[in-house]
Scaffold this motif. Sequence first.
Motif, PDB file in Angstrom:
ATOM      1  N   THR A 385     -12.763 -25.484 -12.912  1.00 24.20           N
ATOM      2  CA  THR A 385     -11.810 -24.674 -13.150  1.00 24.20           C
ATOM      3  C   THR A 385     -11.250 -23.988 -11.754  1.00 24.20           C
ATOM      4  O   THR A 385     -11.861 -24.712 -11.056  1.00 24.20           O
ATOM      5  CB  THR A 385     -12.166 -23.349 -12.326  1.00 24.20           C
ATOM      6  N   ARG A 405      -9.685 -25.985 -16.591  1.00 27.18           N
ATOM      7  CA  ARG A 405      -8.827 -24.297 -16.616  1.00 27.18           C
ATOM      8  C   ARG A 405      -8.233 -23.711 -14.991  1.00 27.18           C
ATOM      9  O   ARG A 405      -8.867 -24.011 -14.280  1.00 27.18           O
ATOM     10  CB  ARG A 405     -10.092 -23.175 -16.702  1.00 27.18           C
ATOM     11  N   GLY A 409      -9.217 -16.039 -14.411  1.00 24.67           N
ATOM     12  CA  GLY A 409      -8.904 -14.792 -15.438  1.00 24.67           C
ATOM     13  C   GLY A 409      -9.000 -13.551 -14.711  1.00 24.67           C
ATOM     14  O   GLY A 409      -9.559 -12.655 -15.727  1.00 24.67           O
ATOM     15  N   VAL A 433      -7.341 -25.011 -20.165  1.00 19.03           N
ATOM     16  CA  VAL A 433      -7.511 -23.311 -20.402  1.00 19.03           C
ATOM     17  C   VAL A 433      -6.404 -22.834 -19.742  1.00 19.03           C
ATOM     18  O   VAL A 433      -6.986 -23.148 -18.350  1.00 19.03           O
ATOM     19  CB  VAL A 433      -8.864 -22.648 -20.642  1.00 19.03           C
ATOM     20  N   ASN A 435      -5.388 -20.193 -17.325  1.00 19.20           N
ATOM     21  CA  ASN A 435      -6.284 -18.249 -17.707  1.00 19.20           C
ATOM     22  C   ASN A 435      -5.358 -17.809 -16.324  1.00 19.20           C
ATOM     23  O   ASN A 435      -6.458 -16.485 -15.699  1.00 19.20           O
ATOM     24  CB  ASN A 435      -7.697 -18.815 -17.344  1.00 19.20           C
ATOM     25  N   THR A 437      -4.105 -14.587 -13.854  1.00 14.51           N
ATOM     26  CA  THR A 437      -3.804 -13.012 -14.570  1.00 14.51           C
ATOM     27  C   THR A 437      -2.679 -12.632 -13.647  1.00 14.51           C
ATOM     28  O   THR A 437      -1.809 -11.211 -14.422  1.00 14.51           O
ATOM     29  CB  THR A 437      -5.021 -12.773 -14.173  1.00 14.51           C
ATOM     30  N   SER A 455      -5.210 -17.817 -22.534  1.00 15.39           N
ATOM     31  CA  SER A 455      -6.046 -16.421 -22.253  1.00 15.39           C
ATOM     32  C   SER A 455      -5.957 -16.193 -21.307  1.00 15.39           C
ATOM     33  O   SER A 455      -6.889 -15.120 -20.862  1.00 15.39           O
ATOM     34  CB  SER A 455      -7.154 -17.327 -22.271  1.00 15.39           C
ATOM     35  N   GLY A 456      -4.724 -15.902 -20.482  1.00 17.00           N
ATOM     36  CA  GLY A 456      -4.706 -14.695 -18.817  1.00 17.00           C
ATOM     37  C   GLY A 456      -3.193 -14.243 -19.371  1.00 17.00           C
ATOM     38  O   GLY A 456      -2.363 -14.290 -20.597  1.00 17.00           O
TER      39      GLY A 456
END
Length: 707
Positions: A385, A405, A409, A433, A435, A437, A455-456
Amino acid sequence: MRSLTQTTAAAAGALVAVAALTVAAPPAAAATRDVTTDVLAGRDVTLSGDTVVTMPSGTTTYDGVLRGEGTLTVRGTGTLILTRDSDFTLPKSRQRQKVSVLGGNHPYVTTADADPPAITVARGATLQYGNGGTAGLIGHFPYNTPAFRLNQNNIRVDGTLRLSLKSAYNLGTISGSGLITQPRFLWGTWDLSGSHSFSGVIDNGTQVNAGRPEFATSLPNLRKVLNQGTWTVDTPLGRTVTMGMDFYQREYGSDINVQSRPGGKVVLTGQYSWSDQGGDTNPSLSDPALNWTPARKNVNKRGTNIKGADVQWGDGTTHKIFMPGTAETVYINLLAARSRSLLTFDYNGPVTLGAPIGGGRYHDTLAAPGAGDIVIKGTKGNDVTFAAVQYYDGSTTVEKGAVLRLGTGKSGGDGGLYTQGGLHKVVNDGSLVLNNTRKALSLPRISGSGSLTQSGSATTTLTGSAVTYTGATTVKKGTLALRGGATLAHSRAIRLTSANSRLDVGASVLRVAAGKSLTGKGTVEGAVTNGGVVASGPTVSGDYTQSAKGELVLRGAPLRVTGEVRLVGDLDLASVATTTKPARKITVIDHKGRAKTTGTFTGLKEGEKLQLNYTTYRISYRGGDGNDVTLTADTDPASTASAHARTPADTLASPDTPTASTAANGLGWWPYVLAAGLLVGLAVPATRLGRGRGRGQGRRGGGRHAA
């Protein structure tokens, strides 16, 4: 009885045997000489074998010189400080090591079968080389080695060896389990060459060269390094150097410099951490979270400078990241020297990089972009990440099986990549990914066979025509936007997995080509042209056009469209049989726009009858509020299904009602009924959506998964 002659002969034989034993017996070992009195008196000492000095408590400064042939052991509880250089050697009978200079025009030194120690510092004792000047080393230098002087006098340290020297020096091969310490700010340099069995702790106060173009360094047993200066790792041409120890830092201003020659590589498998306990002999950190929290006066800030090197963090057997921390506690500089740098992550579990990789000077890492490339190695479990926006200008490669990532997140953990300049690109053969926010992401160049997952809650925008990755695209949360000519034409499948999933194609058209699929529950912001497979469930906030090669798969919920609807191609009705309860009316397309629905599915004109779940339905393109695509039952579906469940198979289909594939195979509706019975409750994976056989009348009773 034995004769006198026999007795005499036996006695003579015994005497010969005794004589032989006497001749063959080794000489008695020379006694160890104690020179404590001479050393305390400051007299020069000439060694002639094994020698010992026993230090009383306190500090003794020795201005004499040690010479001769033998060994020296320093024991006791005190400190012996040498202020003049000494030169003695092991006895010839104990010298065995072989020193070779290899590499041709790029010479480097190797040592094999190292000599036993010439100097030993026993547990409890301290030997200090020098007193802040340039003299005080014990060494013998008979070798013609390039660029550095290799010390023939190897040393064992079970106590403490203090290196209080301002010069460049070499200690030969080191062994033992004690502490080797170098005071801060002396600026002496220790050339730590060759392979060493030392298993203690090294306290580097100024400068250690743990590898150079002229030698490789191996420290497989070293427990820890307390790095309070600069620890430099380099390699000879084509050699790999592995550093497996943990590094600790206690004061602001320390760093690890990594260099390598062409074909060389440096592997760092430990961790570079702050230390707030344990002193010099056992540095440690009371709480790992302190690596991520700024301390007063930056005392926990540490960094690494990768200078045109090929560097790897981890060896696939750990998931303890080498540089734990944030931009406030660590810095990472990726620099170009002889060439651009390369940094590879090789872990077997999840790790988080909390700091940006830049290319500035020391802690001012964001003064310039990092000059190098990043690889996430395809080791099983390697899940990296980036919890900070990266500032390196090169490529990012995610190998097959690995995960990268961008963002954690969680609040404060947003990541990203530097996207300026022509060198930036993402080669994704694993999983990417996204992610974040809060911070929006923008990625212009993504290729490879891997997947991309949004996915965020923050929007990610893919821009430009260089978005060519072929793996699946999944939007779990937030918005994935396409701009500047970016498309998902190469992605094998598009999945919108929740009601909060949004795919924004802007002014362009999302083209679902042959062999591709669009599935899920979210929203496509923009027009969709279906030349592959679209499974109902998403909302299309734009026009929906289905080409002759397209197929609509009805999976429970209808396809919702706010723009115009233009139809041709296939409707997969087997999916209706497996995902829809018996109902008088089934909505296939919920057309929320005002325009009429134009066209029809192949072989299913307005009002066409078809049989589904034992019930006869009629299809309409003017259903609902006037432009929905609906299926309306001629009879009550529930009662019909109940009655047919008790009816012999050969009486289910009436002679005048169209059934699937009648003309093709004469089997009527039965293959679809059987398939429905076997597949009730099972979702059809997007990867299994494929093109069936035949068209026209063969499509009336079922779709591509009916048989």
